[in-house]
Design a protein around this motif. Structure first.
Motif, short mmCIF file in Angstrom:
data_model
loop_
_atom_site.label_atom_id
_atom_site.label_comp_id
_atom_site.label_asym_id
_atom_site.label_seq_id
_atom_site.Cartn_x
_atom_site.Cartn_y
_atom_site.Cartn_z
N PHE A 113 -17.00 56.55 47.41
CA PHE A 113 -16.93 55.79 48.66
C PHE A 113 -16.79 54.30 48.39
N GLU A 114 -16.13 53.63 49.33
CA GLU A 114 -15.91 52.19 49.21
C GLU A 114 -16.24 51.48 50.52
N ASN A 115 -16.65 52.24 51.51
CA ASN A 115 -16.95 51.65 52.82
C ASN A 115 -18.45 51.35 52.92
N LEU A 116 -18.88 50.97 54.09
CA LEU A 116 -20.30 50.73 54.32
C LEU A 116 -21.09 52.00 54.03
N LEU A 117 -22.26 51.86 53.47
CA LEU A 117 -23.11 53.01 53.17
C LEU A 117 -23.36 53.85 54.40
N ILE A 118 -23.64 53.22 55.52
CA ILE A 118 -23.94 53.96 56.74
C ILE A 118 -22.71 54.73 57.21
N ASP A 119 -21.52 54.18 56.99
CA ASP A 119 -20.29 54.90 57.34
C ASP A 119 -20.07 56.08 56.42
N CYS A 120 -20.38 55.91 55.15
CA CYS A 120 -20.29 57.02 54.21
C CYS A 120 -21.25 58.13 54.63
N ALA A 121 -22.47 57.76 55.01
CA ALA A 121 -23.45 58.75 55.46
C ALA A 121 -22.90 59.53 56.65
N ARG A 122 -22.30 58.84 57.60
CA ARG A 122 -21.69 59.52 58.76
C ARG A 122 -20.55 60.43 58.30
#
Length: 165
Positions: free
Chosen positions: A74-83
């Protein structure tokens, strides 16, 4: 299904990481190991190498615990990765007070971005509290013994990367 996300750079994966992964398996049915694409950190290993290391080191844990473990870049925000991976919780390992201060800030930001995703902290086992990938690489670079910090497979990969394989 309870899904957790354990993010990190894993450059390389250490006994400390494996300890947190093993213990996180008791909390979830599926554990996603989020391997960060963090160009700012200048990782020694490529993304593909880090993913392969994580997968190889976690294979036996998945079999032993019955928890599905998958590596996910992943390279996006952690919270976006979680989603993206459907995680209800983010798993973070803590080694020392300095880790807590940084993680405390991250939790506050992540809770603001998505209050439905919990962050769970697992304290590193005492024998693993001093292990940091950055220090393992430095010890290896200077010719020290890294066998206490990483598996033999990871140690070989490090030595190969340093031209000492």
């Amino acid at each position: 299904m309870r899904i957790g996300l354990y993010p990190g750079t894993f450059d390389p994966v250490t006994h400390g990481h494996i300890d947190i992964i093993r213990r996180a398996c008791t909390l979830v049915d599926r554990l996603v190991i989020g391997v960060a694409i963090n160009r700012d950190k200048g990782p020694m290993f490529s993304l593909e190498e880090r993913l392969a290391m994580v997968e190889a080191e976690c294979r036996y844990l998945s079999e032993a615990t019955g928890t599905e473990i998958v590596a996910h870049p992943f390279e996006n925000l952690l919270i976006d990765c979680a989603r993206d991976v459907g995680a209800q919780m983010i798993v973070r390992g803590l080694r020392a007070v300095a880790d807590f201060e940084y993680e405390f800030q991250m939790v506050g930001m992540n809770r603001t971005l998505d209050p439905e995703i919990e962050t769970v902290f697992l304290m590193a086992d005492a024998q693993h509290q001093a292990i940091a990938s950055k220090l393992v690489k430095e010890i290896a670079r200077l010719g020290g013994d890294i066998s206490h910090f990483v598996t033999p497979t990871v140690a070989r990969s490090l030595m190969d990367k340093l031209g000492r394989g």
